[in-house]
Enzyme design. Structure first.
Site, short mmCIF file in Angstrom:
data_model
loop_
_atom_site.label_atom_id
_atom_site.label_comp_id
_atom_site.label_asym_id
_atom_site.label_seq_id
_atom_site.Cartn_x
_atom_site.Cartn_y
_atom_site.Cartn_z
N ASP A 12 0.84 -1.20 0.00
CA ASP A 12 0.00 0.00 0.00
C ASP A 12 0.88 1.25 0.00
O ASP A 12 1.98 1.23 0.54
CB ASP A 12 -0.90 -0.03 1.25
CG ASP A 12 -2.13 0.86 1.08
OD1 ASP A 12 -2.28 1.50 0.02
OD2 ASP A 12 -2.93 0.93 2.03
N HIS A 29 3.23 3.46 -8.83
CA HIS A 29 3.09 2.03 -9.16
C HIS A 29 4.37 1.51 -9.83
O HIS A 29 4.81 0.40 -9.57
CB HIS A 29 1.89 1.82 -10.09
CG HIS A 29 0.57 2.17 -9.45
ND1 HIS A 29 0.24 1.76 -8.18
CD2 HIS A 29 -0.49 2.90 -9.90
CE1 HIS A 29 -0.98 2.22 -7.87
NE2 HIS A 29 -1.43 2.91 -8.89
N LEU A 123 11.83 -19.94 -4.52
CA LEU A 123 10.76 -19.10 -3.95
C LEU A 123 9.52 -19.28 -4.81
O LEU A 123 9.62 -19.29 -6.05
CB LEU A 123 11.18 -17.62 -3.97
CG LEU A 123 10.10 -16.60 -3.60
CD1 LEU A 123 9.78 -16.66 -2.10
CD2 LEU A 123 10.54 -15.17 -3.97
C1 FPP Z 1 -1.70 0.23 -3.47
O1 FPP Z 1 -1.26 1.56 -3.50
C2 FPP Z 1 -1.13 -0.49 -4.57
C3 FPP Z 1 -1.85 -1.03 -5.60
C4 FPP Z 1 -3.30 -0.96 -5.73
C5 FPP Z 1 -1.17 -1.71 -6.69
C6 FPP Z 1 -0.03 -2.54 -6.22
C7 FPP Z 1 0.71 -3.01 -7.35
C8 FPP Z 1 2.05 -2.96 -7.49
C9 FPP Z 1 3.02 -2.45 -6.53
C10 FPP Z 1 2.63 -3.57 -8.64
C11 FPP Z 1 2.73 -5.04 -8.34
C12 FPP Z 1 3.22 -5.74 -9.46
C13 FPP Z 1 3.47 -7.04 -9.51
C14 FPP Z 1 3.96 -7.59 -10.74
C15 FPP Z 1 3.24 -7.94 -8.37
P1 FPP Z 1 -2.34 2.69 -3.67
O2 FPP Z 1 -2.40 3.07 -5.10
O3 FPP Z 1 -3.65 2.26 -3.08
O4 FPP Z 1 -1.68 3.81 -2.80
P2 FPP Z 1 -2.43 4.97 -1.98
O5 FPP Z 1 -3.25 4.29 -0.93
O6 FPP Z 1 -1.28 5.73 -1.42
O7 FPP Z 1 -3.23 5.74 -2.97
#
Ligand code: FPP
Length: 237
Positions: A12, A29, A123
């Protein structure tokens, strides 16, 4: 000291990371993907057999279409770019969650990485994509009800073990430790069944800032805890 077989992470804070730098959310992201790479390698070094990452929830479809489009294109790019490195590092990748709503190019990239890394052993990197725990539980209940309706199963034969076999995590041990970043302290429809006895660790770090050392700290904290599973401390397994 507690053994550790499975760590799950609710990644998050990507959006906040970008906002703090006056950058578009997708930049967060993109940096989040680099954290995925770092943390997977750290999990290998720390000899954690299974790492589950919550990448896209069934509720994330409520986000703006442009953010969803960019997220999926980043997933696909990650899968293509990391393919060889995953194989070289002996990392098996698999995804769980709904496949029927994913863009075709993501489904194809996933299937080919799953196939190519299928025999890797160091893993198991599990990616929850279009995943929601309530949906997963309802699907398992539907599968059992169907077997009862068809006379293949008696009501009395429905057990916790049988129910678990119908979940997406079939055969994967429950997470020992669930980490959530960005200071939030909730499960957000992640692994509701499997988290029954998981330990929780909340980090104030935003996901793109999460480093190998943060994983080490979480694991050290986990190892120092007493897990009782409802029993008394001295009798717990
Ligand atoms: C939450 O941050 C994150 C997500 C909804 C997307 C998570 C995805 C990635 C990190 C990429 C993962 C990729 C792979 C290949 C596993 P948010 O956007 O909700 O953050 P905020 O709460 O600060 O707005």
């Amino acid at each position: 000291m507690n053994t550790i077989n499975h760590v799950a992470i609710i990644m998050d804070g990507n959006g906040r990371w970008a906002q703090q730098r006056s950058m578009p959310r997708w930049k967060g992201h993109e940096m989040g993907i680099q954290a995925v790479r770092r943390v997977s390698e750290a999990a290998c070094r720390q000899e954690i057999p299974i790492l589950t990452l919550f990448a896209f929830s069934s509720e994330n479809w409520k986000r703006p279409a442009e953010e969803i489009r960019i997220l999926f294109s980043l997933f696909q790019r990650y899968l293509v770019a990391e393919r060889q490195s995953l194989i070289d590092n002996d990392i098996r990748v698999s995804a769980f969650g709904r496949r029927d709503r994913l863009p075709l190019f993501v489904g194809e990239a996933l299937s080919s990485v799953e196939e190519e890394t299928g025999s890797c052993k160091r893993l198991h990197l599990r990616i929850a994509l279009d995943y929601g725990a309530r949906y997963e539980i309802v699907e398992a209940a539907r599968a059992l009800a169907n077997e009862v309706a068809q006379g293949k199963l008696d009501l009395e034969q429905i057990t916790e073990e049988g129910f678990m076999r119908r979940l997406a995590s079939d055969g994967v041990p429950d997470p020992d430790l669930i980490i959530r970043t960005a200071g939030e302290q909730r499960l957000s429809n992640f692994l509701l069944w499997q988290a029954a006895y998981s330990e929780f660790y909340f980090s104030s770090k935003l996901w793109p800032d999460f480093e190998a050392v943060d994983l080490e700290e979480a694991i050290a904290d986990y190892r120092s805890r007493t897990r009782k599973y409802g029993a008394l401390a001295c009798a717990a397994g």
